[in-house]
Design an enzyme around this catalytic site. Structure first.
Site: not given
Ligand code: GLP
Length: 234
Positions: A67, A136, A138, A143
């Protein structure tokens, strides 16, 4: 799925680097999928050390990163391109032209996403994909969501991710709110996946590996992959 629990960040890093080096030894012209964040820094340092000792040769290796933040120039110290250059690429004998990340400065993120997806596919996908995990759940910048994304795409970062990543930004520097990331489908096409997670991720790793497979915990999809090694540390 193999789960290796180590006693320290150093041990976790040495193991991850060993797996990456083994991949390069087995297939010198392999495609390595690489990750950013604080988790892989130790593994990259170990790879540099192995390279200095002439134990591993990166001259034919190609890399694809997961990313990149939107809106950051490659020369911006917060960009993932800058991170990769400084943390790994400049210290090993890799040809920089064989290292790929999405272009966060592209005017049209949709078009850039399609270009990057096609590039990863043209390279034949990653032989080995290294992953970290967000608090979380990811992976890359995928996400929690109602569905698993397939291809490279632009992702709006959640507030918790923006807050978690803001620790790496200086005062007055704004954390980007969007990024271009490999999709879950792109990641799952890697032949092998190595996930590294520090002690601070114990809870989410537990949920991702032993809980329900759900896009609300993106890393849980790894339960469905044929060759995943998770390396944790206490
Ligand atoms: C960012 C990256 C992820 C990485 C995560 C965790 O959000 N896009 O690929 O896994 O940070 O980073 P850290 O290892 O610093 O906790």
């Amino acid at each position: 799925m193999r789960i290796i629990s180590t006693n320290s960040y150093e041990q976790m890093s040495v193991m991850a680097a060993g797996m990456i080096a083994a991949q390069v030894l087995l297939k010198p012209d392999c495609v390595l999928g690489l990750a950013t964040g604080s988790s892989p820094i130790g593994a990259y340092q170990e790879l540099i050390r192995m390279h200095e000792k002439k134990l591993v040769d990166f001259s034919q290796v190609k890399t694809v990163n997961l990313d990149e933040y939107c809106g950051l120039e490659p020369t911006n110290p917060q960009s993932y391109r800058y991170f990769m250059n400084k943390t790994l690429f400049e210290h090993i004998n890799i040809d920089l032209r064989n290292t790929f990340l999405p272009d966060g400065m592209a005017e049209n993120a949709g078009k850039e996403s399609r270009r990057y997806q096609a590039l990863v596919e043209k390279l034949g996908g990653a032989d080995l994909q290294l992953l970290g995990i967000g608090r979380n759940g990811h992976i890359g910048f995928n996400e929690p969501n109602d569905y698993f994304t397939r291809d490279v795409h632009e992702e709006k970062l959640t507030q918790s991710t923006i807050e978690a990543n803001s620790r790496l930004f200086g005062e007055g520097e704004t954390v980007p709110t969007t990024a271009i990331t490999m999709g879950i489908g792109t990641i799952m096409k890697a032949d092998k996946i190595v996930l590294i997670a520090g002690a601070d991720k114990a809870e989410i790793v537990q949920e991702a590996l032993y809980g329900k497979v759900t896009p609300q915990v993106p890393a849980s999809v790894l339960q469905l992959h044929k060759d995943v090694t998770v390396i944790t540390c206490r």
